[in-house]
Design a protein around this motif. Structure first.
Motif, PDB file in Angstrom:
ATOM      1  N   ALA A 104     -28.839  -5.838 -35.581  1.00  0.00           N
ATOM      2  CA  ALA A 104     -28.533  -5.302 -34.255  1.00  0.00           C
ATOM      3  C   ALA A 104     -29.829  -5.066 -33.484  1.00  0.00           C
ATOM      4  CB  ALA A 104     -27.760  -3.997 -34.385  1.00  0.00           C
ATOM      5  N   PRO A 105     -29.864  -5.437 -32.205  1.00  0.00           N
ATOM      6  CA  PRO A 105     -31.100  -5.275 -31.421  1.00  0.00           C
ATOM      7  C   PRO A 105     -31.430  -3.830 -31.083  1.00  0.00           C
ATOM      8  CG  PRO A 105     -29.322  -6.102 -30.032  1.00  0.00           C
ATOM      9  CD  PRO A 105     -28.817  -6.123 -31.435  1.00  0.00           C
ATOM     10  N   ASN A 106     -30.443  -2.971 -31.091  1.00  0.00           N
ATOM     11  CA  ASN A 106     -30.687  -1.537 -30.900  1.00  0.00           C
ATOM     12  C   ASN A 106     -29.489  -0.757 -31.447  1.00  0.00           C
ATOM     13  OD1 ASN A 106     -28.653  -1.652 -28.930  1.00  0.00           O
ATOM     14  ND2 ASN A 106     -30.082  -1.735 -27.219  1.00  0.00           N
ATOM     15  N   ALA A 107     -29.568   0.563 -31.381  1.00  0.00           N
ATOM     16  CA  ALA A 107     -28.500   1.400 -31.934  1.00  0.00           C
ATOM     17  C   ALA A 107     -27.193   1.239 -31.157  1.00  0.00           C
ATOM     18  CB  ALA A 107     -28.933   2.867 -31.926  1.00  0.00           C
ATOM     19  N   PHE A 108     -27.286   1.009 -29.858  1.00  0.00           N
ATOM     20  CA  PHE A 108     -26.083   0.861 -29.034  1.00  0.00           C
ATOM     21  C   PHE A 108     -25.238  -0.313 -29.512  1.00  0.00           C
ATOM     22  CE2 PHE A 108     -23.921  -1.047 -25.349  1.00  0.00           C
ATOM     23  CZ  PHE A 108     -23.170   0.028 -24.909  1.00  0.00           C
ATOM     24  N   PHE A 109     -25.875  -1.454 -29.734  1.00  0.00           N
ATOM     25  CA  PHE A 109     -25.113  -2.624 -30.170  1.00  0.00           C
ATOM     26  C   PHE A 109     -24.603  -2.451 -31.602  1.00  0.00           C
ATOM     27  CE2 PHE A 109     -27.086  -4.635 -26.493  1.00  0.00           C
ATOM     28  CZ  PHE A 109     -26.039  -5.418 -26.022  1.00  0.00           C
ATOM     29  N   LEU A 110     -25.358  -1.777 -32.434  1.00  0.00           N
ATOM     30  CA  LEU A 110     -24.865  -1.498 -33.789  1.00  0.00           C
ATOM     31  C   LEU A 110     -23.645  -0.580 -33.711  1.00  0.00           C
ATOM     32  CD1 LEU A 110     -25.102  -1.725 -36.846  1.00  0.00           C
ATOM     33  CD2 LEU A 110     -26.728   0.186 -36.794  1.00  0.00           C
ATOM     34  N   ALA A 111     -23.671   0.382 -32.800  1.00  0.00           N
ATOM     35  CA  ALA A 111     -22.521   1.279 -32.631  1.00  0.00           C
ATOM     36  C   ALA A 111     -21.286   0.511 -32.186  1.00  0.00           C
ATOM     37  CB  ALA A 111     -22.862   2.380 -31.621  1.00  0.00           C
ATOM     38  N   LEU A 112     -21.466  -0.443 -31.268  1.00  0.00           N
ATOM     39  CA  LEU A 112     -20.334  -1.265 -30.832  1.00  0.00           C
ATOM     40  C   LEU A 112     -19.759  -2.041 -32.015  1.00  0.00           C
ATOM     41  CD1 LEU A 112     -21.477  -2.743 -27.384  1.00  0.00           C
ATOM     42  CD2 LEU A 112     -20.220  -0.629 -27.852  1.00  0.00           C
ATOM     43  N   PHE A 113     -20.645  -2.537 -32.873  1.00  0.00           N
ATOM     44  CA  PHE A 113     -20.197  -3.274 -34.054  1.00  0.00           C
ATOM     45  C   PHE A 113     -19.406  -2.346 -34.992  1.00  0.00           C
ATOM     46  CE2 PHE A 113     -20.359  -4.824 -38.308  1.00  0.00           C
ATOM     47  CZ  PHE A 113     -20.367  -6.207 -38.220  1.00  0.00           C
ATOM     48  N   VAL A 114     -19.965  -1.185 -35.296  1.00  0.00           N
ATOM     49  CA  VAL A 114     -19.324  -0.256 -36.237  1.00  0.00           C
ATOM     50  C   VAL A 114     -17.964   0.192 -35.712  1.00  0.00           C
ATOM     51  CG1 VAL A 114     -19.523   2.033 -37.284  1.00  0.00           C
ATOM     52  CG2 VAL A 114     -21.484   0.494 -37.284  1.00  0.00           C
ATOM     53  N   ARG A 115     -17.828   0.304 -34.409  1.00  0.00           N
ATOM     54  CA  ARG A 115     -16.543   0.702 -33.828  1.00  0.00           C
ATOM     55  C   ARG A 115     -15.435  -0.315 -34.098  1.00  0.00           C
ATOM     56  NH1 ARG A 115     -15.738   4.196 -29.645  1.00  0.00           N
ATOM     57  NH2 ARG A 115     -14.752   2.623 -28.325  1.00  0.00           N
ATOM     58  N   ARG A 116     -15.808  -1.531 -34.442  1.00  0.00           N
ATOM     59  CA  ARG A 116     -14.795  -2.532 -34.782  1.00  0.00           C
ATOM     60  C   ARG A 116     -14.113  -2.204 -36.104  1.00  0.00           C
ATOM     61  NH1 ARG A 116     -16.009  -2.813 -30.499  1.00  0.00           N
ATOM     62  NH2 ARG A 116     -13.951  -1.888 -30.456  1.00  0.00           N
ATOM     63  N   LEU A 117     -14.703  -1.300 -36.900  1.00  0.00           N
ATOM     64  CA  LEU A 117     -14.027  -0.843 -38.116  1.00  0.00           C
ATOM     65  C   LEU A 117     -12.790  -0.022 -37.772  1.00  0.00           C
ATOM     66  CD1 LEU A 117     -17.146   0.260 -40.214  1.00  0.00           C
ATOM     67  CD2 LEU A 117     -15.686  -1.725 -40.666  1.00  0.00           C
ATOM     68  N   ASN A 118     -12.691   0.397 -36.513  1.00  0.00           N
ATOM     69  CA  ASN A 118     -11.533   1.151 -36.042  1.00  0.00           C
ATOM     70  C   ASN A 118     -10.736   0.337 -35.026  1.00  0.00           C
ATOM     71  OD1 ASN A 118     -10.076   3.725 -36.059  1.00  0.00           O
ATOM     72  ND2 ASN A 118     -10.757   3.944 -33.944  1.00  0.00           N
ATOM     73  N   ASP A 119     -10.961  -0.980 -35.013  1.00  0.00           N
ATOM     74  CA  ASP A 119     -10.298  -1.864 -34.057  1.00  0.00           C
ATOM     75  C   ASP A 119      -8.786  -1.879 -34.293  1.00  0.00           C
ATOM     76  OD1 ASP A 119     -11.479  -4.260 -32.127  1.00  0.00           O
ATOM     77  OD2 ASP A 119      -9.467  -4.699 -32.889  1.00  0.00           O
ATOM     78  N   TRP A 120      -8.027  -2.115 -33.223  1.00  0.00           N
ATOM     79  CA  TRP A 120      -6.561  -2.132 -33.358  1.00  0.00           C
ATOM     80  C   TRP A 120      -6.032  -3.421 -33.975  1.00  0.00           C
ATOM     81  CZ3 TRP A 120      -9.313  -2.224 -28.816  1.00  0.00           C
ATOM     82  CH2 TRP A 120      -9.223  -3.365 -28.019  1.00  0.00           C
ATOM     83  N   VAL A 121      -6.911  -4.418 -34.152  1.00  0.00           N
ATOM     84  CA  VAL A 121      -6.490  -5.675 -34.777  1.00  0.00           C
ATOM     85  C   VAL A 121      -7.001  -5.708 -36.223  1.00  0.00           C
ATOM     86  CG1 VAL A 121      -6.654  -8.184 -34.687  1.00  0.00           C
ATOM     87  CG2 VAL A 121      -6.570  -6.872 -32.559  1.00  0.00           C
ATOM     88  N   PRO A 122      -6.112  -5.804 -37.222  1.00  0.00           N
ATOM     89  CA  PRO A 122      -6.540  -5.783 -38.626  1.00  0.00           C
ATOM     90  C   PRO A 122      -7.567  -6.859 -38.968  1.00  0.00           C
ATOM     91  CG  PRO A 122      -4.153  -5.552 -38.459  1.00  0.00           C
ATOM     92  CD  PRO A 122      -4.645  -5.869 -37.089  1.00  0.00           C
ATOM     93  N   GLN A 123      -7.408  -8.066 -38.408  1.00  0.00           N
ATOM     94  CA  GLN A 123      -8.346  -9.153 -38.711  1.00  0.00           C
ATOM     95  C   GLN A 123      -9.754  -8.838 -38.201  1.00  0.00           C
ATOM     96  OE1 GLN A 123      -5.364  -9.433 -37.441  1.00  0.00           O
ATOM     97  NE2 GLN A 123      -4.180 -11.048 -38.473  1.00  0.00           N
ATOM     98  N   VAL A 124      -9.834  -8.119 -37.092  1.00  0.00           N
ATOM     99  CA  VAL A 124     -11.143  -7.726 -36.555  1.00  0.00           C
ATOM    100  C   VAL A 124     -11.781  -6.690 -37.475  1.00  0.00           C
ATOM    101  CG1 VAL A 124     -12.353  -6.637 -34.615  1.00  0.00           C
ATOM    102  CG2 VAL A 124     -10.484  -8.248 -34.190  1.00  0.00           C
ATOM    103  N   ARG A 125     -10.978  -5.735 -37.945  1.00  0.00           N
ATOM    104  CA  ARG A 125     -11.508  -4.739 -38.879  1.00  0.00           C
ATOM    105  C   ARG A 125     -12.016  -5.412 -40.144  1.00  0.00           C
ATOM    106  NH1 ARG A 125      -6.704  -1.925 -37.412  1.00  0.00           N
ATOM    107  NH2 ARG A 125      -5.795  -2.147 -39.500  1.00  0.00           N
ATOM    108  N   LYS A 126     -11.288  -6.407 -40.620  1.00  0.00           N
ATOM    109  CA  LYS A 126     -11.683  -7.126 -41.830  1.00  0.00           C
ATOM    110  C   LYS A 126     -12.998  -7.888 -41.603  1.00  0.00           C
ATOM    111  CE  LYS A 126      -9.818 -10.422 -45.242  1.00  0.00           C
ATOM    112  NZ  LYS A 126     -10.820 -11.480 -45.169  1.00  0.00           N
ATOM    113  N   ALA A 127     -13.125  -8.520 -40.451  1.00  0.00           N
ATOM    114  CA  ALA A 127     -14.349  -9.258 -40.139  1.00  0.00           C
ATOM    115  C   ALA A 127     -15.542  -8.315 -40.059  1.00  0.00           C
ATOM    116  CB  ALA A 127     -14.182 -10.017 -38.826  1.00  0.00           C
TER     117      ALA A 127
END
Length: 342
Positions: A104-127
């Motif tokens: 991740a280029p900075n903490a903001f983009f890493l945070a956006l990535f980590v938030r996908r662990l709570n994504d409403w689409v199961p396949q996105v959470r898995k990825a």
């Protein structure tokens, strides 16, 4: 409010620069350096708002760019990479997550990535779950530590993030370097929910060996109090989750109650050493904790109990003084009982 508006404007400008930079010379990936710069010092709050803003601006600007820059019959496959992880289409979010190959280029983009662990689409959470280990390894530790703080403070509200994902994330980030960064933040922060952060880090032993230093040096008194309490008790507690409990079923009243979890800590510091240090702390919040554990250990302290009790009884804080006077009463009652027996 003005700062929020300024940042919003800067992000909008950065996204326009990104869309204008998309062409065949960079394989239609575009240049997000301006956006990285704008978000590098951005506090990791209001992330829902920033995601919606980025998604909306990308959609608007890409549509305009395709109509004005490229012929209508040739619409290149734009590679959104990091920006794709907040795309409105779950398939594209998943594809973007799996395409990331650098840290991740900075903490903001890493945070956006980590938030996908709570994504409403199961396949996105898995990825996100599958891509996370390599991403963490290749991301600067200071960015990881910052996102860890954000996550520990907010994941109780992430209803789709599984408990196993929380533990997996914690296991991945535990290192001496991260522990030193966390310790530094807990000690130096003058505001913010640092006591809650200290509690949540108790899920792991990452700060066990630093608790004594945190108790002595943290700026916030509630952080020092929490650290001392953990050392006195030999355990650290945190809110694991919350559940609804009925107050009055007839009137349909209920409230959320915290579910407390705990973990034993293996830090051996003599009780008297802790008592001596906490008893002279500059904050009555900490001295109250010290007096509380004096009360709990009256019987085992002998003559030392009276010395501490007299000190607390003379404290300028009425709450601490009352605790000290309580101990003195107990000691006097015990002494009187012994005199009568003798």
């Amino acid at each position: 409010m003005q700062e929020l508006q300024n940042t919003t404007n800067n992000i909008v400008i950065a996204i326009k620069e990104f869309t204008r930079s998309i062409d065949s010379s960079n394989d239609y990936r575009g240049d997000i350096s301006s956006l990285i710069q704008v978000t590098s010092n951005l506090e990791l709050v209001n992330l829902d708002y920033w995601e919606r803003l980025i998604r909306s601006e990308i959609n608007n600007n890409l549509h305009s760019a395709i109509r004005s820059k490229w012929e209508i019959w040739f619409q290149p496959s734009v590679k959104l990479t990091w920006l794709g992880i907040v795309h409105g289409d779950g398939y594209k979010r998943e594809k973007s997550l799996r395409a990331l190959s650098e840290g991740a280029p900075n903490a903001f983009f890493l945070a956006l990535f980590v938030r996908r662990l709570n994504d409403w689409v199961p396949q996105v959470r898995k990825a996100a779950r599958e891509a996370l280990p390599s991403l963490i390894k290749s991301t600067a530790p200071e960015h990881v530590a910052e996102v860890l703080c954000m996550l520990l403070l907010s994941w109780h509200s992430w209803g789709k993030m599984e408990e196993t994902d929380k533990q997996i994330f914690l296991d991945m980030v535990i290192s001496e370097e991260i522990s030193l960064l966390l310790k530094s933040r807990l000690i130096s922060s003058t505001s913010g929910p640092m006591p809650l952060l200290l509690s949540q880090t108790g899920r792991t032993g990452i700060l066990d060996n630093h608790l004594n230093e945190i108790a002595s040096a943290a700026v916030q008194p509630y952080v020092r109090a929490k650290a001392y309490r953990s050392l006195f008790e030999g355990r650290i507690t945190w809110v694991e989750s919350r559940k609804w409990q009925w107050i009055d079923k007839y009137y349909g009243e209920k409230k959320l109650i915290p579910i407390i979890a705990e973990r034993k800590i293996d830090v051996q510091i003599p009780f008297l050493e802790l008592l001596n240090k906490s008893a002279v702390d500059r904050s009555p919040i900490v001295r109250q904790v010290s007096a509380e554990f004096l009360i709990r250990n009256i019987e085992s302290l002998g003559i030392q109990a009276r010395i501490f009790a007299e000190k607390f009884a003379a404290d300028k804080s009425s709450n601490v003084a009352e605790q000290g006077k309580f101990v003195l009463r107990k000691l006097n009652e015990k002494a009187l009982e012994n005199d009568i027996k003798n």
